[in-house]
Enzyme design. Structure first.
Site, PDB file in Angstrom:
ATOM      1  N   HIS A 126       0.823  -1.211   0.000  1.00 38.14           N
ATOM      2  CA  HIS A 126       0.000   0.000   0.000  1.00 38.14           C
ATOM      3  C   HIS A 126       0.855   1.257   0.000  1.00 38.14           C
ATOM      4  O   HIS A 126       0.533   2.244  -0.642  1.00 38.14           O
ATOM      5  CB  HIS A 126      -0.889   0.027   1.248  1.00 38.14           C
ATOM      6  CG  HIS A 126      -1.977  -0.975   1.182  1.00 38.14           C
ATOM      7  ND1 HIS A 126      -2.301  -1.808   2.221  1.00 38.14           N
ATOM      8  CD2 HIS A 126      -2.812  -1.288   0.184  1.00 38.14           C
ATOM      9  CE1 HIS A 126      -3.288  -2.579   1.855  1.00 38.14           C
ATOM     10  NE2 HIS A 126      -3.617  -2.290   0.632  1.00 38.14           N
ATOM     11  N   CYS A 177       9.271  -6.500 -21.237  1.00 37.45           N
ATOM     12  CA  CYS A 177       8.022  -5.975 -20.669  1.00 37.45           C
ATOM     13  C   CYS A 177       7.992  -6.124 -19.152  1.00 37.45           C
ATOM     14  O   CYS A 177       6.964  -5.906 -18.531  1.00 37.45           O
ATOM     15  CB  CYS A 177       6.813  -6.647 -21.306  1.00 37.45           C
ATOM     16  SG  CYS A 177       6.741  -8.417 -21.024  1.00 37.45           S
TER      17      CYS A 177
HETATM   18  C1  PEP Z   1       7.604 -10.623 -15.964  1.00 40.96           C
HETATM   19  O1  PEP Z   1       7.689 -11.721 -15.405  1.00 40.96           O
HETATM   20  O2  PEP Z   1       8.556  -9.846 -16.096  1.00 40.96           O
HETATM   21  C2  PEP Z   1       6.326 -10.163 -16.516  1.00 40.96           C
HETATM   22  C3  PEP Z   1       6.253  -9.094 -17.274  1.00 40.96           C
HETATM   23  O3  PEP Z   1       5.221 -10.853 -16.189  1.00 40.96           O
HETATM   24  P1  PEP Z   1       4.523 -10.783 -14.734  1.00 40.96           P
HETATM   25  O4  PEP Z   1       5.203  -9.715 -13.946  1.00 40.96           O
HETATM   26  O5  PEP Z   1       3.099 -10.499 -15.001  1.00 40.96           O
HETATM   27  O6  PEP Z   1       4.771 -12.157 -14.219  1.00 40.96           O
END
Ligand code: PEP
Ligand code: MG
Length: 550
Positions: free
Chosen positions: A180, A478
Site C-alpha cells: 500500500h 516488458c
Molecule cells: C515478468 O515476469 O517480467 C512479466 C512481465 O510478467 P509478470 O510480472 O506479469 O509475471
C-alpha cells in the site's frame, strides 16, 4: 549509522525531520458481549466508509472502501458469533475476535499472491475493532509541519488519518513494491522507500534525506549530498519533460516505447502517457475479478476496452498467466508445494486446456473490426515444443503475430530454437530474474538477489537477445526493468528492440534514451555483464551512460 538502503518505489528526493508512526496494540483484557462486538464492527465499517469519502487520493479511497466492505461482511459476524454464546458479557473477548479474523486471514494466505497481500487488511480491521471495543482508539498522528514519515508499514487507514499534505516522503521497514505504501506514494507523487531495514531505529526529529529513486536514506546528510541529489533530481525531471514523440536514441535509432496495462483504464492511461502501443496486456484481471471463468463474450467485451483506445497501434496481448503470484482460485485449484515452479502460465494447458483455447478465440474475435496491430504471446514458455504448440493454436484462430515471453532460464538459453517457432519474443524480466537468481520476487528479504542488474541475469538476456538478432526476430522487454532508464539502455545495448513499462515511467525513459546513442548503450552493456555484482554492474553502466549528461 550514516545511511540505510531499501527499495526505491517512487522517485524523488526529500529532506526533513523523521516522524515515526508507531501502532501500539494494547494487550489488556476486553470485556464485551457479542452484541457489542457486532455494533463495534459495524462502527468500524462506518468509520472506514467515512475515511474513504473524505480522503482525496483515489487509490487510498478504493482500499478503504474495500476494507469497509470486509468489515461489514456478514460472514465475519457469523465467524465471531460461532465462537461466542449470545446474551453473555465475556470478561475477555480478545482471543476469540483474533481467532475469528485469523480463520479468514489463513484462507487468503492459502490462496497466496495478491490475496495474501490483502490479508493485512484483515489485521487492520481487527486492530480497529479491538481498539474500538477497548476505547483505545487513537486520533491518528497529527502532522502540522513537513515531515518524512517512517513506519514499520503503513496501512491505508494510517494514510487516511495522516495529513499527507505535510508528508515529504514515506519510508517503511516492511513491504514490497506492491505494498500500500508504494501505491499510495506513487499516487501522491512523493518519494517512497520500502523494505528499509533499521529505519525504525531512527529518532523522531532526526534529519534525513530520502532518495526514492535509489532507495537510499542518508542520516544527517551533508549539505553537499543534499545539493547533489536535488540538482540531479531536477535535471532528470527536466530532461524527461523536454522530449516528446516516438522513442529514439540520440543516434536516431527508433525504440518503440510501449505501455503495460491490465484493463481499459490502463490502456487509456498509456495513450495519455504517449505510449506507442501496448507491449504487455496482462489479461489476468478479468479472470481474477470473476468467481467463474468469464465467458468468451465477456472476454471479448473486456479486450475491446483495451483495444479501442489503441486504434492504429500495436497491442501485445499475453494469454492468461494464472498461478504462482497471480493465482486464480477456480483455475489453480490444486495446492502446489512450489507454485512458482508449478503449473502456471501456458502450462495450464496441461490441466485446463479449454480455458486457453477459449481465450485465444476471444482475443481473435475482439480484434475484429478494430484497427490494431494485434500480437499475442504466451507466458512461461519453456521449450521449443511449447512454443510450437502455442504458435499452431494461435495461428489456427487467425492470429498473425505470435510470440512467447522469455522468462525462464531454459527459454532464454535455448532461445535459438524456441524463437525459431514464433514471430517475436518478450523478456519477462521479473520472472526471468527470480528464476535465474533462484529468489522469490515477492520476498523483500531477498530484494538484493532479485535485481535484473545482476550480471548473471544480463548474460542470460544477452544469449536470448543475440539469438533473436540472428533469427532477425523482434525481441522486447516488458518486465519492470524496462522502466529503469539506465537498465533500459543496457537492455538495448544487449540487443533488445522495444520496451514496455508502466505508463508513468515512459516520459523519463524516453527523455533519457534521447541522450545516448546505440554505441554507448552497447559499451554500457559490456561493462555491466563484466561486473561481479548487481551493484557494480549498475555503477559501471551508469558511469558510461551518464558521461554525456554530467
Ligand atoms: C515478468 O515476469 O517480467 C512479466 C512481465 O510478467 P509478470 O510480472 O506479469 O509475471
Ligand atoms: Mg512473468
Amino acid at each position: 549509522m550514516s545511511g540505510l538502503k531499501g527499495i526505491g518505489v517512487s522517485p524523488g528526493v526529500a529532506v526533513g525531520p523523521v516522524r515515526k508512526v508507531i501502532n501500539i496494540v494494547s494487550t489488556d483484557a476486553i470485556s464485551a458481549s457479542p452484541r457489542e462486538i457486532f455494533d463495534a464492527l459495524n462502527k468500524v465499517g462506518e468509520d472506514l466508509e467515512k475515511s474513504a469519502a473524505t480522503i482525496e487520493l483515489e487509490v487510498a479511497k478504493e482500499v478503504l472502501s474495500a476494507q469497509a466492505m470486509i468489515a461489514q461482511d456478514p460472514a465475519l459476524v457469523e465467524a465471531i458469533a460461532a465462537r461466542l454464546d449470545q446474551d453473555i458479557t465475556y470478561p475477555d473477548v480478545r482471543a476469540d475476535v483474533v481467532a475469528a479474523f485469523g480463520g479468514f486471514k489463513e484462507a487468503l494466505l492459502a490462496i497466496g499472491g495478491y490475496f495474501a497481500e490483502r490479508a493485512a487488511d484483515l489485521d487492520e480491521i481487527c486492530n480497529r475493532l479491538l481498539a474500538k471495543l477497548s476505547g483505545t482508539e487513537s486520533e491518528g498522528l497529527v502532522l502540522n509541519s513537513p515531515t518524512i514519515i517512517v513506519a514499520e508499514d503503513l496501512t491505508p487507514a494510517d494514510t487516511a488519518s495522516l495529513n499527507l499534505k505535510y508528508a515529504l516522503a514515506l519510508v517503511v521497514e516492511k513491504g514490497g513494491p506492491t505494498s500500500h505504501t508504494a501505491i499510495v506514494a506513487r499516487g501522491l507523487g512523493i518519494p517512497a522507500i520500502v523494505g528499509c531495514a533499521g529505519v525504525m531505529q531512527l529518532a523522531d526529529g532526526e534529519k534525513v534525506l530520502a532518495d526514492g529513486r535509489s532507495g537510499e536514506v542518508f542520516i544527517s546528510p551533508a549539505d553537499s549530498i543534499v545539493k547533489e541529489r536535488q540538482v540531479r533530481e531536477e535535471a532528470l525531471r527536466a530532461r524527461a519533460a523536454s522530449v516528446t514523440g516516438p522513442g529514439r536514441l540520440a543516434c536516431g535509432t527508433p525504440v518503440k516505447l510501449l505501455g503495460n496495462c491490465g484493463d481499459g483504464d490502463g490502456s487509456v492511461a498509456a495513450v495519455s502517457a504517449g505510449a506507442e502501443g501496448i507491449g504487455l496486456f496482462r489479461t489476468e484481471l478479468l479472470f481474477l475479478d470473476s468467481v467463474n471463468e468469464p465467458s468468451v463474450e465477456e472476454q471479448i467485451q473486456m479486450y475491446r476496452t483495451v483495444f479501442t483506445p489503441m486504434a492504429g497501434k500495436r497491442v501485445v496481448v499475453r494469454t492468461l498467466d494464472a498461478g504462482s503470484d497471480k493465482p486464480v482460485p477456480y483455475i489453480n485449484a490444486i495446492e502446489e508445494e512450489n507454485p512458482a515452479l508449478g503449473v502456471r502460465g501456458w502450462r495450464l494447458t496441461r490441466t485446463s486446456d479449454g480455458v486457453l483455447s477459449r481465450q485465444l478465440e476471444a482475443i481473435a474475435a475482439a480484434a475484429k473490426g478494430i484497427e490494431i496491430d494485434l500480437w499475442v504471446m504466451a507466458p512461461m514458455i519453456n521449450t521449443p515444443a511449447e512454443a510450437a504448440d502455442f504458435a499452431k493454436r494461435a495461428r489456427a484462430v487467425g492470429i498473425k503475430q505470435v510470440g512467447v515471453m522469455v522468462e525462464t532460464p531454459a527459454a532464454a538459453i535455448h532461445a535459438d530454437k524456441v524463437l525459431a517457432e514464433v514471430d517475436f519474443g518478450s523478456f519477462g524480466t521479473n520472472d526471468l530474474t527470480q528464476y535465474v537468481m533462484a529468489s522469490d520476487r515477492l520476498d523483500s528479504r531477498l530484494s538484493d538477489m532479485t535485481s535484473t542488474w545482476h550480471p548473471a541475469v544480463l548474460r542470460t538476456i544477452q544469449i536470448a537477445a543475440s539469438a533473436a538478432g540472428n533469427l532477425v526476430k523482434p525481441i522486447g522487454v516488458c518486465g519492470e526493468a524496462a522502466a529503469n532508464p539506465h537498465l533500459a539502455a543496457v537492455l538495448l545495448g544487449l540487443g533488445v528492440n522495444s520496451l514496455s513499462m508502466a505508463p508513468s515511467a515512459i516520459s523519463e525513459v524516453r527523455g533519457f534514451l534521447s541522450t545516448v546513442d546505440l554505441a554507448t548503450c552497447q559499451a554500457a552493456a559490456q561493462r555491466a555483464i563484466a561486473a561481479i555484482s548487481a551493484e557494480e554492474a549498475e555503477l559501471h553502466a551508469k558511469e558510461i551512460l551518464e558521461g554525456a549528461f554530467n
